[in-house]
Scaffold this motif. Sequence first.
Motif, mmCIF file in Angstrom:
data_model
loop_
_atom_site.group_PDB
_atom_site.id
_atom_site.type_symbol
_atom_site.label_atom_id
_atom_site.label_comp_id
_atom_site.label_asym_id
_atom_site.label_seq_id
_atom_site.Cartn_x
_atom_site.Cartn_y
_atom_site.Cartn_z
ATOM 1 N N GLY A 154 6.378 -25.412 -41.227
ATOM 2 C CA GLY A 154 5.191 -25.584 -42.044
ATOM 3 C C GLY A 154 4.780 -27.037 -42.179
ATOM 4 N N LEU A 155 3.477 -27.261 -42.298
ATOM 5 C CA LEU A 155 2.925 -28.606 -42.483
ATOM 6 C C LEU A 155 1.942 -28.591 -43.664
ATOM 7 C CD1 LEU A 155 2.243 -29.532 -38.746
ATOM 8 C CD2 LEU A 155 4.087 -30.360 -40.174
ATOM 9 N N PRO A 156 2.363 -28.614 -44.901
ATOM 10 C CA PRO A 156 3.761 -28.574 -45.361
ATOM 11 C C PRO A 156 4.315 -27.166 -45.463
ATOM 12 C CG PRO A 156 2.327 -28.817 -47.238
ATOM 13 C CD PRO A 156 1.429 -28.811 -46.023
ATOM 14 N N GLY A 157 3.432 -26.126 -45.464
ATOM 15 C CA GLY A 157 3.891 -24.751 -45.584
ATOM 16 C C GLY A 157 3.398 -23.902 -44.436
ATOM 17 N N VAL A 158 4.027 -22.741 -44.252
ATOM 18 C CA VAL A 158 3.646 -21.803 -43.197
ATOM 19 C C VAL A 158 2.563 -20.890 -43.756
ATOM 20 C CG1 VAL A 158 4.435 -20.000 -41.634
ATOM 21 C CG2 VAL A 158 5.968 -21.888 -42.220
ATOM 22 N N ARG A 159 1.356 -21.042 -43.251
ATOM 23 C CA ARG A 159 0.245 -20.224 -43.741
ATOM 24 C C ARG A 159 0.396 -18.788 -43.253
ATOM 25 N NH1 ARG A 159 -5.003 -22.969 -45.175
ATOM 26 N NH2 ARG A 159 -4.381 -25.115 -45.625
ATOM 27 N N GLY A 160 0.280 -17.864 -44.190
ATOM 28 C CA GLY A 160 0.412 -16.446 -43.859
ATOM 29 C C GLY A 160 1.821 -15.920 -44.013
ATOM 30 N N GLY A 161 2.828 -16.795 -44.112
ATOM 31 C CA GLY A 161 4.206 -16.335 -44.313
ATOM 32 C C GLY A 161 4.442 -15.951 -45.763
ATOM 33 N N GLU A 162 5.167 -14.871 -45.977
ATOM 34 C CA GLU A 162 5.391 -14.374 -47.331
ATOM 35 C C GLU A 162 6.844 -13.944 -47.501
ATOM 36 O OE1 GLU A 162 2.660 -11.195 -47.897
ATOM 37 O OE2 GLU A 162 0.900 -12.504 -48.100
ATOM 38 N N VAL A 163 7.351 -14.177 -48.712
ATOM 39 C CA VAL A 163 8.705 -13.750 -49.085
ATOM 40 C C VAL A 163 8.612 -13.046 -50.427
ATOM 41 C CG1 VAL A 163 11.058 -14.479 -49.621
ATOM 42 C CG2 VAL A 163 9.764 -15.669 -47.841
ATOM 43 N N ASP A 164 9.031 -11.777 -50.474
ATOM 44 C CA ASP A 164 9.000 -10.997 -51.711
ATOM 45 C C ASP A 164 10.352 -11.081 -52.407
ATOM 46 O OD1 ASP A 164 6.421 -10.258 -51.150
ATOM 47 O OD2 ASP A 164 6.982 -8.351 -50.201
ATOM 48 N N VAL A 165 10.330 -11.385 -53.712
ATOM 49 C CA VAL A 165 11.563 -11.461 -54.506
ATOM 50 C C VAL A 165 11.384 -10.643 -55.772
ATOM 51 C CG1 VAL A 165 12.200 -13.727 -53.621
ATOM 52 C CG2 VAL A 165 10.818 -13.572 -55.691
ATOM 53 N N MET A 166 12.512 -10.192 -56.332
ATOM 54 C CA MET A 166 12.503 -9.439 -57.575
ATOM 55 C C MET A 166 13.502 -10.061 -58.538
ATOM 56 S SD MET A 166 13.310 -5.400 -58.318
ATOM 57 C CE MET A 166 15.040 -5.595 -57.934
ATOM 58 N N VAL A 167 13.127 -10.183 -59.806
ATOM 59 C CA VAL A 167 14.008 -10.740 -60.835
ATOM 60 C C VAL A 167 14.989 -9.653 -61.262
ATOM 61 C CG1 VAL A 167 14.136 -11.823 -63.100
ATOM 62 C CG2 VAL A 167 12.178 -12.279 -61.604
ATOM 63 N N GLU A 168 16.291 -9.909 -61.017
ATOM 64 C CA GLU A 168 17.304 -8.911 -61.360
ATOM 65 C C GLU A 168 17.936 -9.172 -62.725
ATOM 66 O OE1 GLU A 168 20.323 -8.286 -58.480
ATOM 67 O OE2 GLU A 168 19.034 -7.050 -57.207
ATOM 68 N N GLU A 169 18.124 -10.457 -63.080
ATOM 69 C CA GLU A 169 18.824 -10.741 -64.338
ATOM 70 C C GLU A 169 18.527 -12.172 -64.778
ATOM 71 O OE1 GLU A 169 23.405 -10.567 -66.130
ATOM 72 O OE2 GLU A 169 22.995 -10.119 -64.009
#
Length: 228
Positions: free
Chosen positions: A153-168
Amino acid sequence: ENANADGYQQHGEFEVEEEHIEEAEFEEIAATDGDEIGDDEDDDEAQHDEEILDDDEDEEGDDDDDDDEGPVYTTTGALHRPKSEKIALRAGYPAGGQFAVIHLAGRQHKVTKDDLLVVNKLKPVAHWCVGSTHTIKDDDVLLMGNQNKTLVGLPGVRGGEVDVMVEEITRDKTLIIFKKRRRKNSRRKNGFRRQVTFLRVLDVRMPKGEEVGNVGDGDVEQEVRVAA
């Protein structure tokens, strides 16, 4: 004198015959004992081989039982991985085919699917509440890659996504802070537990124009790009 000489001669012959008889009996007994010892050794070897075969069968049965079970998780909630796979992951091998480097809470994290992140407590808590899902994208995705390519990425990768979930949302283990001033009769011992948030990585998605699949017949592989 002749009679006495004959008597001694006969007596000597008797002694020689007795010695021959005793030697023959001793040889027979030794041969019998040797056969018995050989038979015992053969029996012990056969019994030992049977025990080894039984142990192998038991181990194979245990392996089959382990294979039938589902995924195993550690005490931290992360997916259990063998030591060889952990070494490969540390070396940069992408687990599941894709990985990403994200910027979150002032730190960079290399993540793959099903990873567990332990980060400083994310605020506001109303937004990062337990059970909520979030998508990290744009400038917060610094790098992405798979077995075929790497996107920087310059500075980030456009279109890239990461899904996260809050567990605790909890507190980390106690950290001991000890201070001492020598020759001043001064010492201080305190405990500190930082507040942390546990995040589970649900999915890592490459940009649409960079998704690659392998389609081939036999040993021939062809790269197919998905239309944006």
